[in-house]
Design a protein around this motif. Structure first.
Motif, PDB file in Angstrom:
ATOM      1  N   ASN A  79       0.855  -1.234   0.128  1.00 27.14           N
ATOM      2  CA  ASN A  79      -0.039   0.294  -0.119  1.00 27.14           C
ATOM      3  C   ASN A  79       0.885   1.161   0.305  1.00 27.14           C
ATOM      4  O   ASN A  79       0.695   2.078   1.049  1.00 27.14           O
ATOM      5  N   GLN A  82      -0.251   5.117   0.322  1.00 28.58           N
ATOM      6  CA  GLN A  82      -0.425   5.836   1.519  1.00 28.58           C
ATOM      7  C   GLN A  82       0.840   6.738   2.062  1.00 28.58           C
ATOM      8  O   GLN A  82       0.725   7.547   2.811  1.00 28.58           O
ATOM      9  N   CYS A  83       1.826   6.376   1.351  1.00 21.15           N
ATOM     10  CA  CYS A  83       3.171   6.971   1.704  1.00 21.15           C
ATOM     11  C   CYS A  83       3.498   8.320   0.910  1.00 21.15           C
ATOM     12  O   CYS A  83       4.636   8.829   1.065  1.00 21.15           O
TER      13      CYS A  83
END
Length: 329
Positions: A79, A82-83
């Motif tokens: 994922n 989301q960074c």
């Protein structure tokens, strides 16, 4: 004219007047000295050093954010979206934040005019109240009316002497105040962008400051004359402060719009700074750009001036009426 001279002499012979005026001068001197020693003239070398320091902080922030992003991706390989967050911007590190304190006449002198106006208004209120209050308390007013039985002429002359001298004093101290801060700006700051329009704006602010001083002096004088004691003016000031706080609390509890508009400092701020935006935090105007925005009411210096004028006329008029109708003995 002899009455004017006598009242002028009586005003400046009073020890209380001397103490208050000396206190005003000492406070002014302390502010000027504090401003002078807390600021310095900025050189090209200091500007270059501040820009280098700001750039260094910016570069460090870029590296730190990049490292945090890498760590986030490593911890969340499935994922990685989301960074993603915004990188630091150079505008977030303004070099002026890293500059030493310097006095900019254009940006800061308006506040100094307001400070002087509030200081002189406080002095005018106290001296005006004490001047007539002590006359009533000591019996001097009754003795004066024995040889000058025209009541309204006596009281209005006393008021005119207080207000005219404070007007002149405000002009004199205002000129010295301006000269002092122009000198500070030349030696420890900057006088850049001081156009004729800026000076005109400062001049109008100064005139509103003088009007504030006159209103304060008239109110202090009239309240003390109504109560025939200096304590009446001081008690009324405390009572008005408590009353407006109570009204503010009640207005807030009942959901009334703009309860802040009942506070006298708001009126003074609007008068000196030309406007004040009062917000109703119980309301909400939703928009896609700014989210929830409260309703606002713009209080202008004209509105504040009308309110101050009405209050002054009513209180001074009441003092004159009481002087004419009440038993002097």
């Amino acid at each position: 004219m002899s009455l004017v001279r006598a009242e002028t002499r009586r005003l400046f012979k009073r020890r209380f007047t001397s103490v208050i005026l000396i206190g005003v001068v000492l406070i002014m001197s302390a502010v000027v000295a504090g401003t002078f020693f807390s600021n310095q003239k900025v050189t090209d070398t200091q500007i270059a050093a501040a820009k280098a320091e700001a750039d260094q902080y910016y570069q460090d922030a870029v590296k730190m954010v990049a490292q945090e992003k890498q760590k986030c991706v490593a911890d969340n390989p499935t994922n990685a979206a989301q960074c993603e967050w915004p990188d630091p911007s150079p505008s977030d590190y303004d070099y002026q934040w890293y500059m030493p304190e310097t006095f900019e006449l254009r940006a800061e002198y308006g506040n100094m005019i307001t400070l002087l106006a509030v200081l002189l208004a406080s002095a005018a209120f106290l001296i005006g109240a004490s001047f007539v209050g002590s006359e009533w308390h000591s019996g001097g007013m009754m003795n004066l009316l024995l040889w000058r039985p025209k009541r309204l002429q006596v009281l209005s002359t006393k008021l005119a002497v207080v207000l005219s001298w404070f007007t002149g004093l405000s002009l004199l101290l205002g000129a010295l105040w301006t000269g002092a801060f122009v000198l500070i700006a030349n030696l420890r700051g900057s006088t850049e962008k001081m156009t004729s329009g800026v000076w005109q704006s400062f001049g109008l602010t100064g005139l509103r400051g003088i009007a504030l001083v006159v209103v304060a002096g008239a109110l202090g004088f009239a309240l003390a004359s109504l109560g025939r004691h200096t304590g009446m003016a001081l008690g009324a000031l405390v009572g008005i402060g408590a009353l407006q706080i109570g009204v503010y609390i009640m207005a807030s509890m009942t959901g009334a719009k703009y309860p802040e508009a009942w506070l006298l400092p708001v009126w003074g701020f609007a008068w000196m700074y030309k406007e004040y935006v009062v917000q109703d935090y119980n309301s909400c105007n939703s928009s896609s750009d700014s989210g929830c925005e409260p309703d606002t009411f713009l209080m202008t210096w004209q509105t504040a001036g009308i309110g101050m004028a009405i209050a002054t006329v009513l209180v001074v008029g009441a003092a004159m009426y009481a002087m004419r109708r009440r038993d002097i003995a």
